[in-house]
Design a protein around this motif. Sequence first.
Motif, PDB file in Angstrom:
ATOM      1  N   ALA A 129      52.902 106.934 116.083  1.00 52.57           N
ATOM      2  CA  ALA A 129      51.772 107.019 117.012  1.00 52.57           C
ATOM      3  C   ALA A 129      51.964 105.998 118.135  1.00 52.57           C
ATOM      4  CB  ALA A 129      50.457 106.751 116.287  1.00 52.57           C
ATOM      5  N   ASP A 130      51.436 106.308 119.275  1.00 54.33           N
ATOM      6  CA  ASP A 130      51.616 105.455 120.450  1.00 54.33           C
ATOM      7  C   ASP A 130      50.513 104.388 120.503  1.00 54.33           C
ATOM      8  OD1 ASP A 130      52.527 104.399 122.825  1.00 54.33           O
ATOM      9  OD2 ASP A 130      51.567 105.931 124.078  1.00 54.33           O
ATOM     10  N   LYS A 131      50.532 103.506 119.497  1.00 51.95           N
ATOM     11  CA  LYS A 131      49.566 102.396 119.514  1.00 51.95           C
ATOM     12  C   LYS A 131      50.042 101.294 118.578  1.00 51.95           C
ATOM     13  CE  LYS A 131      46.348 104.077 115.950  1.00 51.95           C
ATOM     14  NZ  LYS A 131      44.956 104.455 115.678  1.00 51.95           N
ATOM     15  N   LYS A 132      49.512 100.103 118.776  1.00 60.77           N
ATOM     16  CA  LYS A 132      49.853  98.950 117.951  1.00 60.77           C
ATOM     17  C   LYS A 132      49.258  99.117 116.553  1.00 60.77           C
ATOM     18  CE  LYS A 132      51.904  96.523 121.244  1.00 60.77           C
ATOM     19  NZ  LYS A 132      53.334  96.158 121.198  1.00 60.77           N
ATOM     20  N   VAL A 133      49.857  98.415 115.606  1.00 60.41           N
ATOM     21  CA  VAL A 133      49.406  98.484 114.225  1.00 60.41           C
ATOM     22  C   VAL A 133      48.686  97.186 113.863  1.00 60.41           C
ATOM     23  CG1 VAL A 133      50.102  98.733 111.815  1.00 60.41           C
ATOM     24  CG2 VAL A 133      51.314 100.003 113.605  1.00 60.41           C
ATOM     25  N   LYS A 134      47.410  97.306 113.530  1.00 59.77           N
ATOM     26  CA  LYS A 134      46.626  96.169 113.060  1.00 59.77           C
ATOM     27  C   LYS A 134      46.323  96.280 111.568  1.00 59.77           C
ATOM     28  CE  LYS A 134      44.338  95.427 117.524  1.00 59.77           C
ATOM     29  NZ  LYS A 134      43.028  95.390 118.247  1.00 59.77           N
ATOM     30  N   ARG A 177      42.495 107.596 107.529  1.00 55.82           N
ATOM     31  CA  ARG A 177      41.597 107.676 108.689  1.00 55.82           C
ATOM     32  C   ARG A 177      40.251 107.021 108.386  1.00 55.82           C
ATOM     33  NH1 ARG A 177      37.264 109.940 109.977  1.00 55.82           N
ATOM     34  NH2 ARG A 177      37.203 111.064 107.986  1.00 55.82           N
ATOM     35  N   SER A 178      39.721 107.279 107.191  1.00 56.17           N
ATOM     36  CA  SER A 178      38.410 106.729 106.837  1.00 56.17           C
ATOM     37  C   SER A 178      38.445 105.211 106.700  1.00 56.17           C
ATOM     38  CB  SER A 178      37.903 107.360 105.535  1.00 56.17           C
ATOM     39  OG  SER A 178      38.646 106.906 104.421  1.00 56.17           O
ATOM     40  N   LYS A 234      54.661 119.379 105.063  1.00 56.86           N
ATOM     41  CA  LYS A 234      55.209 118.367 105.972  1.00 56.86           C
ATOM     42  C   LYS A 234      54.716 118.600 107.398  1.00 56.86           C
ATOM     43  CE  LYS A 234      59.100 116.708 104.970  1.00 56.86           C
ATOM     44  NZ  LYS A 234      60.525 116.403 104.682  1.00 56.86           N
ATOM     45  N   GLU A 235      54.743 119.843 107.837  1.00 59.81           N
ATOM     46  CA  GLU A 235      54.283 120.166 109.187  1.00 59.81           C
ATOM     47  C   GLU A 235      52.792 119.881 109.345  1.00 59.81           C
ATOM     48  OE1 GLU A 235      57.957 122.368 108.204  1.00 59.81           O
ATOM     49  OE2 GLU A 235      56.008 122.131 107.197  1.00 59.81           O
ATOM     50  N   ALA A 236      52.020 120.220 108.306  1.00 57.09           N
ATOM     51  CA  ALA A 236      50.575 119.974 108.357  1.00 57.09           C
ATOM     52  C   ALA A 236      50.271 118.480 108.406  1.00 57.09           C
ATOM     53  CB  ALA A 236      49.900 120.616 107.147  1.00 57.09           C
ATOM     54  N   CYS A 237      51.047 117.691 107.676  1.00 60.70           N
ATOM     55  CA  CYS A 237      50.843 116.237 107.676  1.00 60.70           C
ATOM     56  C   CYS A 237      51.166 115.630 109.042  1.00 60.70           C
ATOM     57  CB  CYS A 237      51.690 115.583 106.587  1.00 60.70           C
ATOM     58  SG  CYS A 237      51.047 115.789 104.913  1.00 60.70           S
ATOM     59  N   ILE A 238      52.270 116.071 109.634  1.00 58.25           N
ATOM     60  CA  ILE A 238      52.631 115.557 110.963  1.00 58.25           C
ATOM     61  C   ILE A 238      51.539 115.893 111.975  1.00 58.25           C
ATOM     62  CG2 ILE A 238      54.273 115.752 112.870  1.00 58.25           C
ATOM     63  CD1 ILE A 238      55.343 114.168 110.483  1.00 58.25           C
ATOM     64  N   GLU A 239      51.018 117.096 111.888  1.00 56.49           N
ATOM     65  CA  GLU A 239      49.947 117.523 112.802  1.00 56.49           C
ATOM     66  C   GLU A 239      48.696 116.650 112.621  1.00 56.49           C
ATOM     67  OE1 GLU A 239      47.149 121.465 113.361  1.00 56.49           O
ATOM     68  OE2 GLU A 239      49.247 121.748 112.776  1.00 56.49           O
ATOM     69  N   LEU A 244      48.579 113.548 111.251  1.00 52.63           N
ATOM     70  CA  LEU A 244      48.897 112.180 111.680  1.00 52.63           C
ATOM     71  C   LEU A 244      48.780 112.059 113.200  1.00 52.63           C
ATOM     72  CD1 LEU A 244      52.009 111.523 109.406  1.00 52.63           C
ATOM     73  CD2 LEU A 244      49.852 110.269 109.270  1.00 52.63           C
ATOM     74  N   ALA A 245      49.283 113.075 113.900  1.00 50.33           N
ATOM     75  CA  ALA A 245      49.207 113.068 115.361  1.00 50.33           C
ATOM     76  C   ALA A 245      47.751 113.143 115.832  1.00 50.33           C
ATOM     77  CB  ALA A 245      50.011 114.242 115.922  1.00 50.33           C
ATOM     78  N   GLU A 246      46.952 113.972 115.168  1.00 50.77           N
ATOM     79  CA  GLU A 246      45.543 114.105 115.532  1.00 50.77           C
ATOM     80  C   GLU A 246      44.806 112.775 115.401  1.00 50.77           C
ATOM     81  OE1 GLU A 246      41.508 116.347 113.875  1.00 50.77           O
ATOM     82  OE2 GLU A 246      43.498 117.093 113.278  1.00 50.77           O
TER      83      GLU A 246
END
Length: 253
Positions: free
Chosen positions: A32-37, A54-55, A75-80, A82-84
């Motif tokens: 993902a295009d963000k920093k990890v906290k 997410r929760s 695998k495809e559903a998980c990537i989708e 994660l991106a969401e």
Amino acid sequence: MDVTHIVKRINAVFHITNKEVFSRESGITYRADKKVKKLGYCVNLTLETIEEARSRGVDMMVTHHDAWDEIYGLKEACIEKLAEYGISHYYNHLPLDDCNFGTNEILLKKLNLETAKRTHEWEGFYFGRVAEFDKEVDFDELAGTMESLLEEPVKSLRFNEKKVKRVGLVCGNGAPTACLKEVVENKCDVYITGECNLYTIQYAQFQGINLIIGSHTFIEFFGVESLALKLNENIKELEVVRLNEEHYEANIK
């Protein structure tokens, strides 16, 4: 902190002898295009564990297993998903089974067993162990200890009446009889693993070796937790949390 830096910190705690196999058996599946906290850890990457991440407000997941190829479309559903949600994901499979702070070694330590031998070699990595107790223990007592550690029922099958001194362990899927054969050849009194089938049981009965079968998920939990805690020690600004998983497997044994 960015994902690349975290992965470098992860790689630094492993003694990497085969970079090609290490890279095939671990790595980033989505960035993902963000920093990890906040980082969350669990054994499996599934739609349910992603929802849990997410929760909990997790920016990056670390798991032992990637989404299984055998679960078609997962695998495809998980990537989708994660991106969401904007969650990065890293997994580490075989190297975590092999290393001295991973799935097999940490479980042995929790059982108060001393590693006698690394076993079940594949391309330079060892995904099993033979270990021994200082003193013999009762088989039923060992099965009870496993249930307490895993916090779930285990299947215990007795095919000899001996006390337990020498233990063979394959965390995860040690159901193939080839895995059990190596344990038998190492003269173990009991075989502990995370899956079994008819062949496993009949071969154990044929060879007169006792079985303790936990679930594939929770027999491997301590390894991924160990990796996450190492990150927590090494990266002070990173918050690390456990992601809960359901005990489905224990309910169907």
